[in-house]
Design a protein around this motif. Structure first.
Motif, PDB file in Angstrom:
ATOM      1  N   PHE A 172      24.309 -13.211  15.514  1.00  0.00           N
ATOM      2  CA  PHE A 172      24.124 -13.728  16.868  1.00  0.00           C
ATOM      3  C   PHE A 172      23.179 -14.921  16.878  1.00  0.00           C
ATOM      4  CE2 PHE A 172      21.716 -13.912  20.833  1.00  0.00           C
ATOM      5  CZ  PHE A 172      22.739 -14.067  21.760  1.00  0.00           C
ATOM      6  N   VAL A 173      22.017 -14.765  16.260  1.00  0.00           N
ATOM      7  CA  VAL A 173      21.031 -15.845  16.255  1.00  0.00           C
ATOM      8  C   VAL A 173      21.552 -17.056  15.476  1.00  0.00           C
ATOM      9  CG1 VAL A 173      18.719 -16.513  15.511  1.00  0.00           C
ATOM     10  CG2 VAL A 173      19.092 -14.272  16.577  1.00  0.00           C
ATOM     11  N   LYS A 196      24.511  -4.106  23.773  1.00  0.00           N
ATOM     12  CA  LYS A 196      23.060  -4.244  23.611  1.00  0.00           C
ATOM     13  C   LYS A 196      22.341  -2.900  23.500  1.00  0.00           C
ATOM     14  CE  LYS A 196      22.372  -4.954  28.592  1.00  0.00           C
ATOM     15  NZ  LYS A 196      21.895  -5.946  29.599  1.00  0.00           N
ATOM     16  N   LEU A 210      17.567  -9.738  21.241  1.00  0.00           N
ATOM     17  CA  LEU A 210      18.298 -10.769  20.516  1.00  0.00           C
ATOM     18  C   LEU A 210      18.062 -12.144  21.123  1.00  0.00           C
ATOM     19  CD1 LEU A 210      21.745  -9.169  19.578  1.00  0.00           C
ATOM     20  CD2 LEU A 210      19.674  -9.405  18.212  1.00  0.00           C
ATOM     21  N   GLU A 211      17.969 -12.209  22.444  1.00  0.00           N
ATOM     22  CA  GLU A 211      17.672 -13.488  23.091  1.00  0.00           C
ATOM     23  C   GLU A 211      16.262 -13.946  22.738  1.00  0.00           C
ATOM     24  OE1 GLU A 211      20.596 -12.833  26.971  1.00  0.00           O
ATOM     25  OE2 GLU A 211      18.478 -12.260  27.055  1.00  0.00           O
ATOM     26  N   ALA A 218      14.741 -13.286  19.929  1.00  0.00           N
ATOM     27  CA  ALA A 218      14.820 -13.757  18.543  1.00  0.00           C
ATOM     28  C   ALA A 218      15.448 -15.142  18.478  1.00  0.00           C
ATOM     29  CB  ALA A 218      15.638 -12.773  17.708  1.00  0.00           C
ATOM     30  N   LEU A 219      16.441 -15.399  19.315  1.00  0.00           N
ATOM     31  CA  LEU A 219      17.083 -16.711  19.357  1.00  0.00           C
ATOM     32  C   LEU A 219      16.110 -17.780  19.822  1.00  0.00           C
ATOM     33  CD1 LEU A 219      19.519 -18.652  19.376  1.00  0.00           C
ATOM     34  CD2 LEU A 219      20.038 -17.800  21.687  1.00  0.00           C
ATOM     35  N   CYS A 229      30.872  -7.705  11.675  1.00  0.00           N
ATOM     36  CA  CYS A 229      30.057  -8.927  11.589  1.00  0.00           C
ATOM     37  C   CYS A 229      30.656  -9.904  10.575  1.00  0.00           C
ATOM     38  CB  CYS A 229      28.626  -8.585  11.187  1.00  0.00           C
ATOM     39  SG  CYS A 229      27.676  -7.749  12.468  1.00  0.00           S
ATOM     40  N   LYS A 236      27.238  -9.381  22.691  1.00  0.00           N
ATOM     41  CA  LYS A 236      25.844  -8.921  22.781  1.00  0.00           C
ATOM     42  C   LYS A 236      25.627  -8.101  24.050  1.00  0.00           C
ATOM     43  CE  LYS A 236      22.854 -11.572  24.588  1.00  0.00           C
ATOM     44  NZ  LYS A 236      22.474 -10.675  25.749  1.00  0.00           N
ATOM     45  N   TRP A 252      24.335  -7.887  12.698  1.00  0.00           N
ATOM     46  CA  TRP A 252      24.713  -8.424  13.994  1.00  0.00           C
ATOM     47  C   TRP A 252      23.623  -9.328  14.573  1.00  0.00           C
ATOM     48  CZ3 TRP A 252      27.690 -10.411  17.241  1.00  0.00           C
ATOM     49  CH2 TRP A 252      27.398 -10.506  18.599  1.00  0.00           C
ATOM     50  N   ALA A 253      22.371  -8.921  14.471  1.00  0.00           N
ATOM     51  CA  ALA A 253      21.274  -9.755  14.982  1.00  0.00           C
ATOM     52  C   ALA A 253      21.256 -11.106  14.282  1.00  0.00           C
ATOM     53  CB  ALA A 253      19.941  -9.035  14.800  1.00  0.00           C
ATOM     54  N   ASP A 254      21.427 -11.096  12.962  1.00  0.00           N
ATOM     55  CA  ASP A 254      21.445 -12.357  12.210  1.00  0.00           C
ATOM     56  C   ASP A 254      22.616 -13.227  12.629  1.00  0.00           C
ATOM     57  OD1 ASP A 254      19.220 -11.565  10.781  1.00  0.00           O
ATOM     58  OD2 ASP A 254      20.381 -10.702   9.134  1.00  0.00           O
TER      59      ASP A 254
END
Length: 313
Positions: free
Chosen positions: A202-203, A190, A301-302, A304-305, A156, A186, A198-200
């Motif tokens: 990506f968003v 997934k 993740l989508e 969260a975005l 990351c 992603k 990674w989540a942070d």
């Protein structure tokens, strides 16, 4: 390249080992005239191709030396031209893949430090980092690990450095190239136990692409940088005398130099561009919808975005 440097490089290449004393000698000889030359850089690559269990000190030297050659071997400094980019890619890609953490770190560090690099190197760097995140294993320069089973915290960090690099596609801003890479990663991972970072990433990355902005001329080309350096060198004395006379004969004008050249107005334009960039356009919305719909599901993740985008308005 000096005979001593060549002899040291040959011995290291023959036995696959480089001692602390040999490394110190390479550093002293390489920077003996203040610059790393192409022959020296190629000798350093040759050593890296055969050295067994490279130390952190070797990796640091490799990254520093190759970066110095590519970015500062010729004027203008901190710029990489097309020939230098092709040379670097050929050295790394001799067998079709990045062979070591030193090579991966060198690519990222060059794009990170550069004022600009050619598109060929930008695309290559993005491709190599994506491949290493998905398939690479082993220690990274900062002590973390590359993993082929999940996206690690160190991966990351490497990704974040690359997509926000000053010499990258968007000058410290995420572009569509970067955003689509994040979506590919992603989708490929997934179901893996990825690091929380990674989540942070990506968003943050996708939101920056959709709601950020970058100035069209923020990156200066290699050719334009050379022209400007030549102009300054040819006109330095005349420009200096002009500014001196202006300050003496018209101090009020000199004090208002910024206003005369429109700095106040340019700041207003900057704010306008920032406001425009904060709006997700129809084309950007259509792109996002297509990326989300590609696998037929709305994953975590989508979600969260979309939550981030709705909260930011």
């Amino acid at each position: 390249m000096t005979t001593q440097f060549a002899d040291l490089a040959r011995r290291a290449s023959e036995d696959g080992h480089i001692s602390a004393e040999e490394l110190l000698s390479l550093r002293q000889l390489g920077w003996g005239d203040g610059i790393i030359h192409r022959a020296e850089a190629e000798a350093i690559f040759a050593i890296n191709n055969v050295v067994e269990s490279p130390s952190a000190e070797w990796t640091d030297f490799f990254v520093e030396a190759i970066g110095e050659f590519v970015l500062n071997g010729t004027d203008p400094r901190l710029m990489c031209d097309e020939d230098e980019a092709k040379w670097l890619i050929a050295q790394i890609d001799h067998d079709g893949k990045v062979d070591s953490m030193a090579e991966l770190e060198a690519i990222v560090r060059i794009v990170e430090r550069a004022q600009n690099v050619p598109d060929t190197l930008k695309h290559y760097a993005l491709k190599q980092v994506e491949n290493e995140v998905l398939t690479g294993t082993g220690p990274t320069r900062d002590g973390g690990e590359l993993s082929d089973t999940h996206i690690s915290a160190s991966e990351c960090k490497i990704l974040r450095r690359l997509i926000f690099a000053s010499g990258g596609h968007g000058t410290a801003a995420v572009t569509r190239f970067d955003a689509e890479m994040l979506f590919r990663l992603k989708d490929a991972t997934k179901d893996d136990a990825n690091a929380p970072e990674w989540a942070d990433l990506f968003v943050d990355g996708i939101a920056n692409y959709l709601k950020g902005f970058h100035l069209a001329h923020a990156q200066i080309s290699h050719e334009r940088a050379k022209e400007l350096e030549a102009f300054i060198a040819d006109n330095k004395a005349n420009v200096g005398r002009f500014m001196g006379r202006m300050a003496k004969s018209a101090p009020d004008v000199a004090n208002n130099f910024g206003k005369v050249f429109g700095k106040k107005g340019s700041n207003s334009q900057f704010e306008e561009r920032a406001a425009e960039g904060n709006i997700v356009t129809e084309n950007e919305n259509a792109w996002l919808q297509g990326m989300v719909d590609a696998d037929g599901e709305l994953d975590a993740l989508e979600q969260a975005l979309i939550k981030r985008l709705s909260e930011e308005g």
